[in-house]
Design an enzyme around this catalytic site. Structure first.
Site, PDB file in Angstrom:
ATOM      1  N   ALA A  91       1.894   2.398  14.137  1.00  0.00           N
ATOM      2  CA  ALA A  91       1.438   1.621  15.293  1.00  0.00           C
ATOM      3  C   ALA A  91       2.603   1.249  16.225  1.00  0.00           C
ATOM      4  O   ALA A  91       3.756   1.300  15.836  1.00  0.00           O
ATOM      5  CB  ALA A  91       0.780   0.339  14.784  1.00  0.00           C
ATOM      6  N   SER A 118      -1.920   6.663  16.027  1.00  0.00           N
ATOM      7  CA  SER A 118      -2.555   5.483  15.424  1.00  0.00           C
ATOM      8  C   SER A 118      -3.577   4.864  16.377  1.00  0.00           C
ATOM      9  O   SER A 118      -3.376   4.869  17.594  1.00  0.00           O
ATOM     10  CB  SER A 118      -1.479   4.445  15.103  1.00  0.00           C
ATOM     11  N   GLN A 139      -5.754   8.830  14.031  1.00  0.00           N
ATOM     12  CA  GLN A 139      -6.000   7.900  12.913  1.00  0.00           C
ATOM     13  C   GLN A 139      -6.905   6.781  13.384  1.00  0.00           C
ATOM     14  O   GLN A 139      -6.622   6.105  14.368  1.00  0.00           O
ATOM     15  CB  GLN A 139      -4.674   7.316  12.404  1.00  0.00           C
ATOM     16  N   TYR A 141      -8.814   3.210  12.663  1.00  0.00           N
ATOM     17  CA  TYR A 141      -9.129   1.985  11.930  1.00  0.00           C
ATOM     18  C   TYR A 141     -10.562   1.636  12.295  1.00  0.00           C
ATOM     19  O   TYR A 141     -10.870   1.420  13.479  1.00  0.00           O
ATOM     20  CB  TYR A 141      -8.205   0.833  12.344  1.00  0.00           C
ATOM     21  N   THR A 167      -8.197   5.410   7.957  1.00  0.00           N
ATOM     22  CA  THR A 167      -7.396   4.623   7.015  1.00  0.00           C
ATOM     23  C   THR A 167      -8.296   3.615   6.319  1.00  0.00           C
ATOM     24  O   THR A 167      -8.994   2.831   6.971  1.00  0.00           O
ATOM     25  CB  THR A 167      -6.246   3.927   7.767  1.00  0.00           C
ATOM     26  N   LYS A 241      -7.235   8.103   4.377  1.00  0.00           N
ATOM     27  CA  LYS A 241      -5.836   7.727   4.100  1.00  0.00           C
ATOM     28  C   LYS A 241      -5.772   6.386   3.375  1.00  0.00           C
ATOM     29  O   LYS A 241      -6.388   5.417   3.809  1.00  0.00           O
ATOM     30  CB  LYS A 241      -5.062   7.623   5.416  1.00  0.00           C
ATOM     31  N   HIS A 265       0.369   2.786   1.731  1.00  0.00           N
ATOM     32  CA  HIS A 265       0.594   2.271   3.087  1.00  0.00           C
ATOM     33  C   HIS A 265       2.065   1.838   3.264  1.00  0.00           C
ATOM     34  O   HIS A 265       2.354   0.836   3.908  1.00  0.00           O
ATOM     35  CB  HIS A 265      -0.346   1.090   3.366  1.00  0.00           C
ATOM     36  N   ARG A 268       2.993  -1.841   2.506  1.00  0.00           N
ATOM     37  CA  ARG A 268       2.783  -2.892   3.501  1.00  0.00           C
ATOM     38  C   ARG A 268       1.477  -3.650   3.318  1.00  0.00           C
ATOM     39  O   ARG A 268       1.201  -4.600   4.038  1.00  0.00           O
ATOM     40  CB  ARG A 268       2.789  -2.279   4.910  1.00  0.00           C
ATOM     41  N   ASP A 296       2.285  10.012   1.231  1.00  0.00           N
ATOM     42  CA  ASP A 296       3.395   9.359   1.922  1.00  0.00           C
ATOM     43  C   ASP A 296       3.962   8.222   1.097  1.00  0.00           C
ATOM     44  O   ASP A 296       3.414   7.818   0.077  1.00  0.00           O
ATOM     45  CB  ASP A 296       3.012   8.931   3.349  1.00  0.00           C
ATOM     46  N   GLY A 297       5.111   7.710   1.598  1.00  0.00           N
ATOM     47  CA  GLY A 297       5.811   6.607   0.931  1.00  0.00           C
ATOM     48  C   GLY A 297       7.227   7.010   0.574  1.00  0.00           C
ATOM     49  O   GLY A 297       7.439   7.765  -0.375  1.00  0.00           O
ATOM     50  N   ARG A 320       8.268   5.167   8.440  1.00  0.00           N
ATOM     51  CA  ARG A 320       9.311   4.386   9.113  1.00  0.00           C
ATOM     52  C   ARG A 320      10.408   5.211   9.787  1.00  0.00           C
ATOM     53  O   ARG A 320      10.853   4.845  10.884  1.00  0.00           O
ATOM     54  CB  ARG A 320       9.955   3.423   8.109  1.00  0.00           C
TER      55      ARG A 320
HETATM   56  C1  LIG Z   1       5.582  -0.164  11.465  1.00  0.00           C
HETATM   57  C2  LIG Z   1       4.486   0.570  10.748  1.00  0.00           C
HETATM   58  C3  LIG Z   1       3.241   0.694  11.333  1.00  0.00           C
HETATM   59  C4  LIG Z   1       2.220   1.377  10.689  1.00  0.00           C
HETATM   60  N1  LIG Z   1       1.019   1.544  11.318  1.00  0.00           N
HETATM   61  C5  LIG Z   1       0.042   2.232  10.707  1.00  0.00           C
HETATM   62  C6  LIG Z   1      -1.182   2.465  11.380  1.00  0.00           C
HETATM   63  O1  LIG Z   1      -1.382   2.061  12.518  1.00  0.00           O
HETATM   64  N2  LIG Z   1      -2.147   3.153  10.707  1.00  0.00           N
HETATM   65  C7  LIG Z   1      -1.970   3.622   9.426  1.00  0.00           C
HETATM   66  O2  LIG Z   1      -2.875   4.232   8.858  1.00  0.00           O
HETATM   67  N3  LIG Z   1      -0.801   3.420   8.785  1.00  0.00           N
HETATM   68  C8  LIG Z   1       0.211   2.751   9.396  1.00  0.00           C
HETATM   69  N4  LIG Z   1       1.392   2.593   8.756  1.00  0.00           N
HETATM   70  C9  LIG Z   1       1.606   3.211   7.415  1.00  0.00           C
HETATM   71  C10 LIG Z   1       2.121   4.648   7.564  1.00  0.00           C
HETATM   72  O3  LIG Z   1       1.142   5.489   8.089  1.00  0.00           O
HETATM   73  C11 LIG Z   1       2.557   5.221   6.211  1.00  0.00           C
HETATM   74  O4  LIG Z   1       1.490   5.117   5.303  1.00  0.00           O
HETATM   75  C12 LIG Z   1       3.802   4.561   5.628  1.00  0.00           C
HETATM   76  O5  LIG Z   1       4.678   4.122   6.630  1.00  0.00           O
HETATM   77  C13 LIG Z   1       4.510   5.553   4.715  1.00  0.00           C
HETATM   78  O6  LIG Z   1       5.633   5.009   4.128  1.00  0.00           O
HETATM   79  P1  LIG Z   1       7.139   5.214   4.698  1.00  0.00           P
HETATM   80  O7  LIG Z   1       7.268   4.302   5.885  1.00  0.00           O
HETATM   81  O8  LIG Z   1       7.966   4.762   3.552  1.00  0.00           O
HETATM   82  O9  LIG Z   1       7.334   6.669   5.049  1.00  0.00           O
HETATM   83  C14 LIG Z   1       2.439   1.927   9.396  1.00  0.00           C
HETATM   84  C15 LIG Z   1       3.703   1.812   8.820  1.00  0.00           C
HETATM   85  C16 LIG Z   1       4.718   1.158   9.477  1.00  0.00           C
HETATM   86  C17 LIG Z   1       6.083   1.108   8.848  1.00  0.00           C
END
Ligand SMILES: Cc1cc2nc3c(=O)[nH]c(=O)nc-3n(C[C@H](O)[C@H](O)[C@H](O)COP(=O)(O)O)c2cc1C
Length: 369
Positions: A91, A118, A139, A141, A167, A241, A265, A268, A296-297, A320
């Site tokens: 996002a 997003s 993506q 929501y 998601t 997701k 996620h 988070r 992911d992750g 990130r």
């Molecule tokens: C700042 C930020 C914003 C995110 N926004 C979304 C989002 O809008 N929709 C979503 O499905 N996941 C969101 N995510 C999760 C990411 O899609 C993803 O699952 C996650 O960042 C993967 O881990 P990594 O940051 O360690 O690569 C967000 C992650 C971060 C760090």
């Protein structure tokens, strides 16, 4: 923060790995913004687990194989892709750079990978779709208002997105203490522009015996029935997701999803979750060899991509690091970050003796006896 596409000279010479971007990004971002991006839920156990679980896996190399036919190409959900490294939906990318998602999408086109816009993008989904010819997924929501959710889907279809990622693991925000302590709020001029015009929520009132979480925030949260209905409404293939349980993965395919993103996620949402890589083998075993699984992750190295593929992922998403790279050097930074990952994957495949993605199986990992 740089305000235009940065010349190559703006990428510091000692910035040679994806994690170097995180280090440099701290100097380019306000501390509260950095805390929002880097942080996770509560005590960040899920977040840390993503890294430690990958680090615990080791690779068993095979030597002296013929690699001359090697490559990272793959076919995934009807698309032909150069490599299995996508950018995760993230996002509010204008937090990191004025060009935000436009820059990231262009970088994806240059590196022949897929950009996932997003719902909470800081540019409109139409602007992002129009700014590059690359592969783009949207993506979603799920919104409290069903008509508004359908409107978002129709806009994505009309704008030319090829796949829809719904998601399902974040019907409400995790308890993000690091961002709270840092006093994070969205910077001026950064907003979820795709949600403009969203109908206001009806005023809720609670009796003393009711919960603001269950009867309030979660009362409009999507259920399997609604997801099944949305999949029927979508003309695009749908990927769910944010799944960690093999039973949920099976249900996702049973209700018509074409793929699943195994994910916590980025640590988070709920704290104390297993890493996606921890649960991937069980999910792959449950759904069978043919189903599309993304993961992911904490993907920060070509060796991380390799480990995920060895345990059953078809491709991975990077979260990130795209914001860090964006903050340091705009579109060029994101393209550079992706190129580092792709080249590291190629080096890893070569040194492990696995010329194609299909050769990366569990046998490519070291099993301690
Ligand atoms: C700042 C930020 C914003 C995110 N926004 C979304 C989002 O809008 N929709 C979503 O499905 N996941 C969101 N995510 C999760 C990411 O899609 C993803 O699952 C996650 O960042 C993967 O881990 P990594 O940051 O360690 O690569 C967000 C992650 C971060 C760090």
């Amino acid at each position: 923060m740089s305000d235009t596409l940065s010349p190559l000279s703006q990428i510091p010479a000692d910035l040679v790995s994806v994690s170097d971007y995180a280090r440099y990004a701290q100097a380019h971002l306000p501390p509260a913004t950095y805390a929002y991006i880097a942080g996770g839920g509560a005590d960040e156990i899920s977040l840390k687990r993503n890294r430690t679980a990958l680090d615990r896996l080791l690779i068993m190399p095979r030597v002296l194989r013929d690699l001359t036919h090697g490559g990272t190409h793959l076919q995934l959900l009807g698309q032909s892709l150069r490599h299995p490294i996508f950018l995760a939906p993230v996002a509010f990318q204008r937090l990191a750079h004025p060009e935000g998602e436009l820059a990231t999408a262009r970088a994806c086109e240059a590196l022949e990978t897929c950009f996932i816009t997003s719902t909470l993008a800081s540019y409109s989904l139409e602007q992002i779709a129009a700014c590059s010819q690359g592969s783009k997924w949207f993506q979603l929501y799920v919104q409290e208002n069903q008509d508004f959710t359908l409107q978002l889907m129709r806009r994505a279809e009309a704008a030319g997105y090829s796949h829809l990622v719904i998601t399902v693991d974040a019907p409400l925000h995790g308890i993000r203490n690091r961002a709270q302590r840092a006093g994070f709020s969205l910077l001026e001029g950064v907003e979820a522009v795709n949600l403009r015009g969203r109908p206001p929520l009806p005023q809720a009132s609670f009796s003393p015996s009711q919960s603001i979480v269950f009867q309030g925030m979660m009362s409009e949260a999507p259920t399997w029935e609604q997801i099944a209905w949305l999949i029927q409404q979508s003309s695009l293939p749908v990927i769910l997701k944010g799944i960690l349980s093999p039973a949920d993965a099976l249900q996702a395919f049973a209700v018509g999803a074409q793929g699943v993103v195994v994910s916590n996620h980025g640590g988070r949402t709920l704290d104390c979750l297993p890493a996606a890589i921890d649960v991937l083998p069980a999910i792959r075993q449950a759904v069978g060899v043919d189903k599309c699984l993304l993961l992911d992750g904490a993907i920060e190295r070509g060796t991380d991509v390799f480990k995920a593929l060895a345990l059953g992922a078809n491709a991975v998403l990077v979260g990130r690091p795209q914001l860090y790279a964006l903050a340091v050097a705009g579109a060029l930074g994101v393209a550079h970050m992706l190129r580092i990952l792709r080249e590291e994957l190629e080096v890893c495949m070569s040194l492990a003796g696995t010329p194609t993605l299909a050769d990366i199986t569990p046998a490519a990992l070291w099993q301690a006896d």
